[in-house]
Design a protein around this motif. Structure first.
Motif, mmCIF file in Angstrom:
data_model
loop_
_atom_site.group_PDB
_atom_site.id
_atom_site.type_symbol
_atom_site.label_atom_id
_atom_site.label_comp_id
_atom_site.label_asym_id
_atom_site.label_seq_id
_atom_site.Cartn_x
_atom_site.Cartn_y
_atom_site.Cartn_z
ATOM 1 N N UNK A 139 0.793 -1.240 0.000
ATOM 2 C CA UNK A 139 0.000 0.000 0.000
ATOM 3 C C UNK A 139 0.817 1.277 0.000
ATOM 4 N N UNK A 140 2.023 1.233 0.553
ATOM 5 C CA UNK A 140 2.825 2.448 0.597
ATOM 6 C C UNK A 140 3.220 2.956 -0.772
ATOM 7 N N UNK A 141 3.450 2.042 -1.694
ATOM 8 C CA UNK A 141 3.876 2.416 -3.051
ATOM 9 C C UNK A 141 2.803 2.163 -4.097
ATOM 10 N N UNK A 142 1.797 1.334 -3.744
ATOM 11 C CA UNK A 142 0.777 0.972 -4.715
ATOM 12 C C UNK A 142 1.232 -0.117 -5.668
ATOM 13 N N UNK A 143 2.434 -0.670 -5.421
ATOM 14 C CA UNK A 143 2.965 -1.706 -6.317
ATOM 15 C C UNK A 143 2.197 -3.005 -6.094
ATOM 16 N N UNK A 144 1.689 -3.572 -7.185
ATOM 17 C CA UNK A 144 0.911 -4.808 -7.124
ATOM 18 C C UNK A 144 1.604 -5.861 -7.971
#
Length: 270
Positions: free
Chosen positions: A32-37
């Motif tokens: 969630x901190x970077x939005x990287x999925x």
């Protein structure tokens, strides 16, 4: 004797416990901190490596409450078996263990030629089932206008078509252009036959033979290679059996199939 102070934090201010989830290969989570999925491809002491759909890798620490799984906060933990590395499908994608096939999309991919369809299934079958993409067999390009008209492609039902030996200015290319639209994509590979899309080295031959114009190509290939001319089906099974992954295929075919899958599964589709 050591004295311990009582925990005076009100219950409503204490963080709620979240589930611990083993970081198994193929598990898709979001940081969630970077939005990287991305999907888990490696979990080692204190870190997890994710790969997104574009093949980009990011390494994150295994911190409590550090990831989102299907929108819910979870704590990723190292699987009990120790370090893990993701396996791959034949297409090179991260394999998702025990993944169920998705309910079929309204969109479809048509592939010209039975051998073409068998090759697509062997290399991309696992990916297509997870995406819910159905591949259907197209007997010939002449049937394409009627198929597209009957299918009626739209935003929620995209149609992709893979055509053999699509050469600019040919009858096949004119038919392809006539049915191409915002929701229907026709692409072709440059090979005379799908056999040529398999790398010669994978088949165990130095190169695909040159067959004189006017001669049946498959028959000519079998004759030049010393294979049984009377049974091209047997020859195809020999070729198909030599394909273990995308690495055994020429890039021109790989690019076209991936383009169709992306088109049909795009958010503008089903």
């Amino acid at each position: 004797m050591r004295q311990y102070s009582p925990d005076l934090t009100p219950p409503w201010k204490k963080p709620k416990p979240v589930p611990e989830v083993p970081a198994e290969p193929g598990l898709v989570v979001e940081e969630p901190g970077t939005g990287f999925c991305g999907a888990v491809i490696r979990c080692e002491a204190g870190t997890v490596t994710l790969e997104d759909r574009f093949g980009k890798h990011r390494v994150f620490p295994l911190e409590p409450r550090g990831f989102l799984l299907e929108g819910r906060v979870v704590t990723l933990v190292r699987p009990p078996s120790g370090p893990v590395r993701a396996t791959r499908t034949a297409s090179g994608s991260v394999a998702v263990p025990r993944a169920r096939a998705r309910v079929a999309r309204a969109g479809r991919i048509y592939v010209e030629g039975r051998h073409d369809a068998e090759l697509v299934e062997k290399v991309w079958g696992d990916d297509l089932r997870i995406e819910g993409v159905v591949v259907e067999y197209l007997e010939g390009v002449d049937d394409l206008p009627a198929i597209v008209a009957d299918f009626a492609p739209g935003p929620d039902a995209r149609l992709g078509v893979l055509v053999d030996h699509l050469v600019p200015g040919s009858k096949e290319s004119r038919i392809a252009e006539s049915v191409t639209s915002e929701h229907a994509l026709v692409v072709g590979h440059p090979y005379i036959d799908i056999w040529q899309a398999v790398k010669p080295a994978s088949v165990g031959i130095p190169e695909w033979p040159q067959v004189p114009r006017g001669q049946d190509w498959k028959t000519g290939v079998c004759r030049a290679l010393g294979w049984r001319v009377a049974n091209t089906g047997e020859a195809w099974q020999r070729i198909l059996g030599s394909v273990r992954s995308y690495k055994d295929l020429e890039s021109e075919l790989l690019g076209r199939v991936e383009e169709l899958i992306d088109f049909v599964t795009d958010s503008g589709g089903a």
